[in-house]
Each structure stands twice: as C-alpha cells, then as structure tokens.
Motif scaffolding. Structure first.
Motif, PDB file in Angstrom:
ATOM      1  N   PHE A 170       0.841  -1.188   0.000  1.00 13.45           N
ATOM      2  CA  PHE A 170       0.000   0.000   0.000  1.00 13.45           C
ATOM      3  C   PHE A 170       0.881   1.246   0.000  1.00 13.45           C
ATOM      4  O   PHE A 170       1.909   1.280   0.672  1.00 13.45           O
ATOM      5  N   ASP A 172       0.433   4.974   1.184  1.00 18.07           N
ATOM      6  CA  ASP A 172      -0.449   5.816   1.991  1.00 18.07           C
ATOM      7  C   ASP A 172       0.044   7.250   1.974  1.00 18.07           C
ATOM      8  O   ASP A 172       1.234   7.503   2.189  1.00 18.07           O
ATOM      9  N   TYR A 190      -5.133   6.186  -0.032  1.00 21.73           N
ATOM     10  CA  TYR A 190      -4.291   5.014  -0.250  1.00 21.73           C
ATOM     11  C   TYR A 190      -4.581   4.311  -1.571  1.00 21.73           C
ATOM     12  O   TYR A 190      -5.645   4.484  -2.165  1.00 21.73           O
ATOM     13  N   ALA A 192      -3.202   0.355  -3.599  1.00 24.97           N
ATOM     14  CA  ALA A 192      -2.517  -0.927  -3.363  1.00 24.97           C
ATOM     15  C   ALA A 192      -2.014  -1.490  -4.670  1.00 24.97           C
ATOM     16  O   ALA A 192      -2.606  -1.294  -5.732  1.00 24.97           O
TER      17      ALA A 192
END
Length: 199
Positions: A170, A172, A190, A192
């Motif tokens: 991820f 962030d 976020y 991924a």
C-alpha cells in the motif's frame, strides 16, 4: 503519483492578505480527478515563505515517531495504538479500480481490522519487506503530509474486489495535524499494488 488513480499535490495560493499552502490528495474517479482531502496552513501574504519556528530536530522526531507508531500498529495488529493515531474525524479514502467509485473505509472499521483481521508480522518478513517512509513534507508548524509504503497480507481488497488473497504493498498519503496530544492522522488516501514501485 502513487498509482494511475492516486496522487498528491502541493500548491500555494494567495487570497487577500494571506497565502495558503495546501496539500491536496486526489483520486481519479469515474468522472475524472477529484480532490478528496485538503490540508492547509496560512501565512501573511507579505511573508516571502512559511516560517516554522519549531526546532527541526524536535519536529522531525515527533512526526517520525507518529509514523513509526503507525508502522508498529500495523505490524503488531495493535488496534489500540492505531486508534490513538487516527483523529476521530479521520477519513480513509481510495478509488476502486473496476468502477472508479470512491471507496471510503470507516475509521472504526479500519481500527477494528487492524486488531481483528490482520495478523502480527515481523519487520522484513513477507509483505512487510516493503515498509518504508518515503517522505515528510511540512506545510506549516502544525501540518504535514507523510508518504509511506506499507505491505501486508490481505484476504480481500476493497479497492479491487476481484483481487485474490495475497501480499499487497500500500502507498499511503497521511495528512497529519499537530493537536493537543501530539501529531494525529486526519486523512489517509491510499492505493494498493502487487509489488513495490521503483521510487
């Protein structure tokens, strides 16, 4: 850019007697790029730049400790610690890959998953090999944006419902404000991916 649908921008704009430094979090949704979070600091327009009188070592240590605690909360599946880092009004936002819809995770749900779904993982093991602080950018004495990579194993992925269980990294963007009690996260934007990026 953290992904084709996730980005952060830092802008300055002068309105009347004040200049504002804004950290903007942007998501590309089905109807285009949208600002989903804004963190700002202001200064007198006549001032040539932001003046932060906080001692650099103190400021860096405080923000760094908060980010280190965020990593620790995730690694140790510590919901109590995670809850102490996220401001009660914290927003957690991403963009779904299949529909481009805004994906919002409730703060309490995220805190609960930290302690109830994710298993403790030792640093450097499995997906945690991707853990690292990428950058910290202060826009004023009490506002900062931290970008970090953090990896962990997920059974399901809200951003991509078709994704199979597995390791994910991820990225962030953490919007942080210093309030009574220290630095708190007021927004997490976020994305991924299946592998770490090159930056």
């Amino acid at each position: 850019f953290a992904s084709p649908e996730t980005a952060a921008a830092k802008v300055e704009v002068t309105l009347g007697t004040k200049t504002y430094t804004d950290h903007l979090a942007l998501l590309r949704l089905s109807d285009g790029w949208k600002i989903v979070a804004k963190l700002f600091a202001s200064r007198p327009a006549a001032s040539p730049g932001s003046v932060d009188t906080t001692p650099h070592d103190s400021s860096a240590a405080e923000i760094g400790a908060a980010v280190a605690n965020y990593f620790s909360a995730r690694r140790n599946a510590d919901a109590c610690m995670m809850g102490s880092l996220l401001h009660p009004t914290c927003q957690l936002l991403g963009a779904r890959r299949d529909t481009g819809a805004l994906c919002e995770v409730e703060r309490d749900f995220f805190v609960g998953r930290t302690g109830g779904v994710h298993k403790p993982t030792a640093a450097g093991v499995g997906a945690s090999k991707w853990d690292r602080l990428v950058s910290i950018d202060k826009s004023g004495p009490d506002t900062a944006l931290a970008k970090l990579h953090i990896g962990y194993f997920v059974q399901d992925l809200a951003l991509d419902p078709s994704a199979l269980p597995g390791d994910r990294m991820f990225t962030d963007y953490l919007h942080m404000i210093r309030v009574a009690g220290g630095w708190r996260i007021v927004a997490r934007i976020y994305t991924a991916s299946d592998a770490a990026p090159s930056d």
